[in-house]
Design a protein around this motif. Sequence first.
Motif, PDB file in Angstrom:
ATOM      1  N   GLY A   9       5.647  -6.962  -1.728  1.00 40.96           N
ATOM      2  CA  GLY A   9       6.074  -6.115  -0.630  1.00 40.96           C
ATOM      3  C   GLY A   9       4.939  -5.260  -0.096  1.00 40.96           C
ATOM      4  O   GLY A   9       3.886  -5.115  -0.725  1.00 40.96           O
ATOM      5  N   ARG A  10       5.178  -4.675   1.081  1.00 45.41           N
ATOM      6  CA  ARG A  10       4.128  -3.880   1.711  1.00 45.41           C
ATOM      7  C   ARG A  10       3.741  -2.674   0.868  1.00 45.41           C
ATOM      8  O   ARG A  10       2.566  -2.355   0.724  1.00 45.41           O
ATOM      9  N   LEU A  11       4.747  -1.985   0.354  1.00 48.39           N
ATOM     10  CA  LEU A  11       4.447  -0.780  -0.403  1.00 48.39           C
ATOM     11  C   LEU A  11       3.681  -1.109  -1.675  1.00 48.39           C
ATOM     12  O   LEU A  11       2.752  -0.378  -2.063  1.00 48.39           O
ATOM     13  N   ARG A  12       4.040  -2.192  -2.341  1.00 47.46           N
ATOM     14  CA  ARG A  12       3.326  -2.557  -3.570  1.00 47.46           C
ATOM     15  C   ARG A  12       1.890  -2.969  -3.262  1.00 47.46           C
ATOM     16  O   ARG A  12       0.966  -2.631  -4.008  1.00 47.46           O
ATOM     17  N   TRP A  13       1.713  -3.689  -2.180  1.00 46.76           N
ATOM     18  CA  TRP A  13       0.361  -4.102  -1.783  1.00 46.76           C
ATOM     19  C   TRP A  13      -0.491  -2.883  -1.439  1.00 46.76           C
ATOM     20  O   TRP A  13      -1.638  -2.751  -1.888  1.00 46.76           O
ATOM     21  N   THR A  14       0.059  -1.967  -0.653  1.00 48.16           N
ATOM     22  CA  THR A  14      -0.685  -0.761  -0.278  1.00 48.16           C
ATOM     23  C   THR A  14      -0.954   0.115  -1.489  1.00 48.16           C
ATOM     24  O   THR A  14      -2.075   0.620  -1.683  1.00 48.16           O
ATOM     25  N   ALA A  15       0.066   0.304  -2.321  1.00 49.53           N
ATOM     26  CA  ALA A  15      -0.086   1.180  -3.480  1.00 49.53           C
ATOM     27  C   ALA A  15      -1.122   0.656  -4.456  1.00 49.53           C
ATOM     28  O   ALA A  15      -1.783   1.442  -5.157  1.00 49.53           O
ATOM     29  N   SER A  16      -1.294  -0.660  -4.536  1.00 50.11           N
ATOM     30  CA  SER A  16      -2.278  -1.209  -5.472  1.00 50.11           C
ATOM     31  C   SER A  16      -3.692  -0.780  -5.098  1.00 50.11           C
ATOM     32  O   SER A  16      -4.498  -0.424  -5.961  1.00 50.11           O
ATOM     33  N   GLY A  57      -5.744  11.029   1.207  1.00 47.46           N
ATOM     34  CA  GLY A  57      -4.406  11.033   1.791  1.00 47.46           C
ATOM     35  C   GLY A  57      -4.437  10.973   3.303  1.00 47.46           C
ATOM     36  O   GLY A  57      -3.611  10.284   3.925  1.00 47.46           O
ATOM     37  N   LEU A  58      -5.381  11.682   3.937  1.00 46.87           N
ATOM     38  CA  LEU A  58      -5.492  11.639   5.393  1.00 46.87           C
ATOM     39  C   LEU A  58      -5.901  10.242   5.868  1.00 46.87           C
ATOM     40  O   LEU A  58      -5.426   9.770   6.913  1.00 46.87           O
ATOM     41  N   ALA A  59      -6.772   9.576   5.118  1.00 46.31           N
ATOM     42  CA  ALA A  59      -7.131   8.197   5.465  1.00 46.31           C
ATOM     43  C   ALA A  59      -5.915   7.283   5.348  1.00 46.31           C
ATOM     44  O   ALA A  59      -5.700   6.393   6.189  1.00 46.31           O
ATOM     45  N   THR A  60      -5.081   7.505   4.335  1.00 51.29           N
ATOM     46  CA  THR A  60      -3.845   6.734   4.190  1.00 51.29           C
ATOM     47  C   THR A  60      -2.890   7.005   5.342  1.00 51.29           C
ATOM     48  O   THR A  60      -2.239   6.090   5.859  1.00 51.29           O
ATOM     49  N   PHE A  61      -2.803   8.254   5.752  1.00 56.97           N
ATOM     50  CA  PHE A  61      -1.972   8.616   6.904  1.00 56.97           C
ATOM     51  C   PHE A  61      -2.412   7.862   8.156  1.00 56.97           C
ATOM     52  O   PHE A  61      -1.579   7.303   8.886  1.00 56.97           O
ATOM     53  N   LEU A  62      -3.717   7.833   8.414  1.00 53.87           N
ATOM     54  CA  LEU A  62      -4.212   7.128   9.593  1.00 53.87           C
ATOM     55  C   LEU A  62      -3.935   5.637   9.491  1.00 53.87           C
ATOM     56  O   LEU A  62      -3.535   5.000  10.479  1.00 53.87           O
ATOM     57  N   PHE A  63      -4.103   5.061   8.315  1.00 51.06           N
ATOM     58  CA  PHE A  63      -3.851   3.628   8.150  1.00 51.06           C
ATOM     59  C   PHE A  63      -2.388   3.281   8.389  1.00 51.06           C
ATOM     60  O   PHE A  63      -2.081   2.253   9.006  1.00 51.06           O
ATOM     61  N   GLY A  64      -1.490   4.130   7.925  1.00 51.12           N
ATOM     62  CA  GLY A  64      -0.069   3.816   8.067  1.00 51.12           C
ATOM     63  C   GLY A  64       0.518   4.172   9.399  1.00 51.12           C
ATOM     64  O   GLY A  64       1.342   3.426   9.939  1.00 51.12           O
ATOM     65  N   VAL A  65       0.098   5.287   9.993  1.00 51.61           N
ATOM     66  CA  VAL A  65       0.718   5.787  11.217  1.00 51.61           C
ATOM     67  C   VAL A  65      -0.101   5.437  12.458  1.00 51.61           C
ATOM     68  O   VAL A  65       0.460   5.087  13.504  1.00 51.61           O
ATOM     69  N   LEU A  66      -1.417   5.537  12.368  1.00 56.83           N
ATOM     70  CA  LEU A  66      -2.308   5.270  13.505  1.00 56.83           C
ATOM     71  C   LEU A  66      -3.347   4.238  13.105  1.00 56.83           C
ATOM     72  O   LEU A  66      -4.536   4.552  12.973  1.00 56.83           O
ATOM     73  N   ALA A  74       2.340  10.052   1.439  1.00 55.22           N
ATOM     74  CA  ALA A  74       3.726   9.597   1.582  1.00 55.22           C
ATOM     75  C   ALA A  74       4.033   9.214   3.022  1.00 55.22           C
ATOM     76  O   ALA A  74       4.684   8.187   3.286  1.00 55.22           O
ATOM     77  N   ILE A  75       3.578  10.018   3.973  1.00 50.06           N
ATOM     78  CA  ILE A  75       3.808   9.684   5.386  1.00 50.06           C
ATOM     79  C   ILE A  75       3.099   8.382   5.738  1.00 50.06           C
ATOM     80  O   ILE A  75       3.629   7.539   6.477  1.00 50.06           O
ATOM     81  N   GLY A  76       1.889   8.197   5.209  1.00 53.38           N
ATOM     82  CA  GLY A  76       1.184   6.943   5.460  1.00 53.38           C
ATOM     83  C   GLY A  76       1.918   5.744   4.905  1.00 53.38           C
ATOM     84  O   GLY A  76       1.986   4.690   5.554  1.00 53.38           O
ATOM     85  N   VAL A  84       3.327   2.459   6.910  1.00 53.99           N
ATOM     86  CA  VAL A  84       3.027   1.068   6.563  1.00 53.99           C
ATOM     87  C   VAL A  84       4.308   0.246   6.485  1.00 53.99           C
ATOM     88  O   VAL A  84       4.353  -0.911   6.930  1.00 53.99           O
ATOM     89  N   ARG A  85       5.344   0.848   5.970  1.00 51.85           N
ATOM     90  CA  ARG A  85       6.606   0.118   5.807  1.00 51.85           C
ATOM     91  C   ARG A  85       7.269  -0.188   7.146  1.00 51.85           C
ATOM     92  O   ARG A  85       7.937  -1.209   7.288  1.00 51.85           O
ATOM     93  N   ARG A  86       7.063   0.662   8.142  1.00 54.26           N
ATOM     94  CA  ARG A  86       7.803   0.520   9.397  1.00 54.26           C
ATOM     95  C   ARG A  86       7.027  -0.180  10.510  1.00 54.26           C
ATOM     96  O   ARG A  86       7.635  -0.726  11.417  1.00 54.26           O
ATOM     97  N   ARG A  87       5.705  -0.141  10.478  1.00 53.29           N
ATOM     98  CA  ARG A  87       4.950  -0.687  11.605  1.00 53.29           C
ATOM     99  C   ARG A  87       4.705  -2.182  11.437  1.00 53.29           C
ATOM    100  O   ARG A  87       4.888  -2.748  10.345  1.00 53.29           O
ATOM    101  N   ASP A  88       4.280  -2.805  12.533  1.00 54.81           N
ATOM    102  CA  ASP A  88       3.903  -4.210  12.494  1.00 54.81           C
ATOM    103  C   ASP A  88       2.532  -4.354  11.840  1.00 54.81           C
ATOM    104  O   ASP A  88       1.641  -3.523  12.044  1.00 54.81           O
ATOM    105  N   MET A  89       2.348  -5.393  11.068  1.00 50.15           N
ATOM    106  CA  MET A  89       1.065  -5.645  10.433  1.00 50.15           C
ATOM    107  C   MET A  89       0.163  -6.415  11.388  1.00 50.15           C
ATOM    108  O   MET A  89       0.610  -7.303  12.109  1.00 50.15           O
ATOM    109  N   GLY A  90      -1.111  -6.042  11.349  1.00 54.82           N
ATOM    110  CA  GLY A  90      -2.066  -6.739  12.200  1.00 54.82           C
ATOM    111  C   GLY A  90      -2.225  -6.100  13.556  1.00 54.82           C
ATOM    112  O   GLY A  90      -2.993  -6.586  14.376  1.00 54.82           O
TER     113      GLY A  90
END
Length: 545
Positions: A399-406, A460-469, A533-535, A539-545
């Motif tokens: 899943g996306r969360l497991r891939w990102t969390a790794s 965490g801010l880098a994770t936020f940008l990756f997931g949201v922006l 957490a926001i990031g 990741v879970r909600r946006r389109d990949m790619g």
Amino acid sequence: MTAVLAGPTTRSGSRDLAGTGTLLRLALRRDRLMIPLWVLLLGMTMASLGGSFEALYDTAAKRAELAHSMNANASMRALYGPVFGDSIGGLVAWRMAGFGAVLAAVMSLLIVVRHTREEEETGRQELLSAAMVGRRAPITAALLTALLANAALTLVIAAGLTASGQPAAGSLALGLAVGGSGIFFAGVATIAAQLTESARLAKGLTGVVVGLAFVLRAAGDAATADGSSPLTWISPIGWSQHLRAYAGERWWVLLLLAAGTVLTACAGYALTARRDIGMSFLPARPGPARAPASLNGAFGLAWRLQRMTLLGWAVGFAVAGGVFGGIADGASDMVGDNEQTRRILERMGGAQALTDTFLATMVGMLGMVAALYATGAVLRLRAEETGDRAEPVLACAVGRLRWTASHLLIAFLGTAVVLAAGGVGLAIGYGSTVGDMGGRFGSIMGAALAQIPAVWVLTGLATFLFGVLPKWTTAAWGLVGASLALGWIGPALDLPQWAMDLSPFSHLPKLPGGDVTALPFLWLLLIAAVSTAIGLVGVRRRDMG
């Protein structure tokens, strides 16, 4: 196909450079934000530094005392090099020639690798080569882009310092020292881009060369007070200092930078002609026929992808810590009775005894540099996504969360490993100098690990940008760069406290030797957790790619 499109009457040299102008315009368009930001921030910071020194050292006697105390202490010479001139301009050159060269080198390696190896890694270069684009056009366009960026940096530094009242000759010399170093390392980056198969490894290899040059310069300047050590002359960063801006300029030193640039660029051109597009001289080794058990699951894959990077950073931090720990014992003699210099150092490292202040300053620098590792580990997620390597993984049971969390697990825990390695090196280096290996080991290790919450905020801010922006993920480098600038240059500029507080590192206690309270750590950890957490939600909600 290139040869066919170029036509039979076109000479080989022209074919090799066909399309260079178009690629140059494309590179400048793609870097239309990054290059001006680097140039203006670095150039204007150096220009404004003169005013800060003038306010702190308003008489020739104070400046002469500062120069004498800095030259008499190996610790400060290792950090900034010797003071060749005690004028305002000479102090600016002492403070920024070496660090400016490092920052210009980082700018250049990012430009060159982005427009050479990264283009090949993504497959875009192969498409361009199918048209009227010569074999050496990409490397030429990348070098010209770096050349223009460093020329602009040279002009901004020279014009800014001249406008602030400094002699024009010294201002131009300092600008050429910094810009020339950037161009030299652009040539080094072209070689790294031919040796490795990935942009990440090319950046890392060039970064290792920059770090080695800085360590050689630091070791040489620590050994001699006049900069005459052979180690200093081996280092290109040492060349930038030995141009001696505002202190009887040695213009002939520019010939060393020019010759080094020509040699590295020619080597890059020669290597380009001897390999196929997408290949390298250090290709990845084929794996075994059967995957090991360690590759089971998303974490095993993430660990396999990032383990060598983590190892390299840990080794580098251990070596750097050992070098700086070995010169910390002389820190107590470096300022004498100069209260202005003491104030700068205390803002950087705390108000304790100066040996502890120096150690705290070094620990703070290790923490800020560790943020580069953590940010790169997070941005590996974006590289996997845009390189179409994440989609096959996510198409299976992962899943996306497991891939990102790794990957995030390696980024967060790897930060602790890297800082622990730096703390061990710093403690061993200091302990071996004073003859007490265990007396300060715990306090120095604690100081190094205390940097973790601030690094995790940037992670965490880098994770936020990756997931949201996701399109703005690379802006994480800007956040790290701003923190580095505030930590390294802010104290000398005497910036107001609200500006210093923009960096998460300014909220940490100055250890070893400072007072420790839990509240700053809790706030930093909370910010890191919320942004992460926001990031993950993004990741879970946006389109990949």
